[in-house]
Design a protein around this motif. Sequence first.
Motif, short mmCIF file in Angstrom:
data_model
loop_
_atom_site.label_atom_id
_atom_site.label_comp_id
_atom_site.label_asym_id
_atom_site.label_seq_id
_atom_site.Cartn_x
_atom_site.Cartn_y
_atom_site.Cartn_z
N GLN A 113 -32.82 -74.09 30.89
CA GLN A 113 -32.05 -73.52 29.99
C GLN A 113 -31.12 -74.17 28.98
O GLN A 113 -31.05 -73.65 27.88
CB GLN A 113 -30.78 -72.81 31.06
N GLU A 114 -31.32 -75.74 29.16
CA GLU A 114 -30.90 -76.42 27.96
C GLU A 114 -31.86 -76.15 26.95
O GLU A 114 -31.34 -76.58 25.64
CB GLU A 114 -30.65 -77.89 28.78
N LYS A 115 -32.99 -75.95 27.20
CA LYS A 115 -34.04 -75.96 26.14
C LYS A 115 -34.34 -74.53 25.83
O LYS A 115 -35.48 -74.24 25.06
CB LYS A 115 -35.33 -76.69 26.62
N LYS A 116 -33.45 -73.57 25.99
CA LYS A 116 -33.49 -72.30 25.74
C LYS A 116 -34.91 -71.66 26.45
O LYS A 116 -35.43 -70.99 25.78
CB LYS A 116 -33.49 -72.00 24.14
N TYR A 127 -36.00 -62.86 26.68
CA TYR A 127 -36.46 -64.12 26.51
C TYR A 127 -37.86 -64.27 25.86
O TYR A 127 -38.81 -63.65 25.99
CB TYR A 127 -36.40 -65.01 27.99
N ASP A 128 -37.91 -65.31 24.88
CA ASP A 128 -39.17 -65.74 24.22
C ASP A 128 -39.95 -66.35 25.02
O ASP A 128 -41.17 -66.68 24.95
CB ASP A 128 -38.85 -66.26 22.85
N ARG A 129 -39.33 -67.41 25.75
CA ARG A 129 -40.11 -68.40 26.56
C ARG A 129 -39.67 -68.49 28.03
O ARG A 129 -38.65 -68.09 28.63
CB ARG A 129 -39.91 -69.85 26.08
N LYS A 181 -36.17 -69.68 29.74
CA LYS A 181 -35.82 -69.01 31.14
C LYS A 181 -36.68 -69.46 32.15
O LYS A 181 -37.89 -69.11 32.34
CB LYS A 181 -35.87 -67.12 30.87
#
Length: 305
Positions: free
Chosen positions: A175-178, A153-155, A180
């Motif tokens: 999660q909806e905004k990518k 994950y990047d965030r 974690k």
Amino acid sequence: MSEKGEKLLYMAASVFLILSVSVMVFVNRGAEAGETDEGTEITEPIREAYFEAVDGNEGDIIIPLPEGEAGTQYHIEEKIGAMELEVILGPVEEEFFHQNKIRGNEDKIRQVLCLHEKEKTSLVFNLRHIYESEAAIQDGMLYLKLEDPVNQYDRIVVLAGESGAWQEEAKNRLQEKKIKGFSSGDVAMANELHADFFVGFEQEPVRRGEGGEIPAVNMITICYNDDYFIPDFDSGDLAAFLYEYYSQETDWEIRLVKSSDPELLEAMIPGVKVVYNLTESTGDSPQLLAVDALIGKYEEMEEER
């Protein structure tokens, strides 16, 4: 002393020494087995008798499953902050894993314990790092792949506080905004994951007035410590950002406090603790409001790039 007396004394000393050693061995074995009052026995770390090291190409953990109900039903519990993974099976004979060894990647596994109870058998894997697991069953084997969230994950956001319905909702919104989200962790876990933010939550007992009445005041205290230097955006900046967000979204009384909380002192990423005392609350909880604030901060950071 006569020769006969010396022999008797020598024999007595030898018997005492043997008894002493026997008692020590018995005590040590009991400690290693980890027997508990509840009838659960924790065997010694699985190595030669139960465990075989593999390179991790097939899977980081490969568990032979017994035939029957014990092998068809399993449950995996991840205690990510504690770097522990538990695989719970039905009751399995103690000799099963002697004859069918568990295989695992020792670069990721520190220790394996087997717990036998009447209703279940648990395999507890103590890991060398924070991992998430992916499971699959094939040819009577349970394969587990251990993935490092830092590489996945990047965030990353780590949240902490009493368990409740807010946890799943918080992870879903992130999660909806990518992003974690880990909803049960601590500062040490956030540091290990190089998380972008850490927010802990703590509920204070309801304060009563002198007459026993409950003042209708909702109060939030945002605690931080910015002694650890973080360029661009530190713990003090995160606290100020949440202060502004709570002030805009609620009519609660908001305070900003620099704290000497030992956990906050260890934060090497932007981290705060939100202490709340709500007598009347409508709308989102302090936890979910903080999540929305962090999502807004990510969007702001994206615009600045």
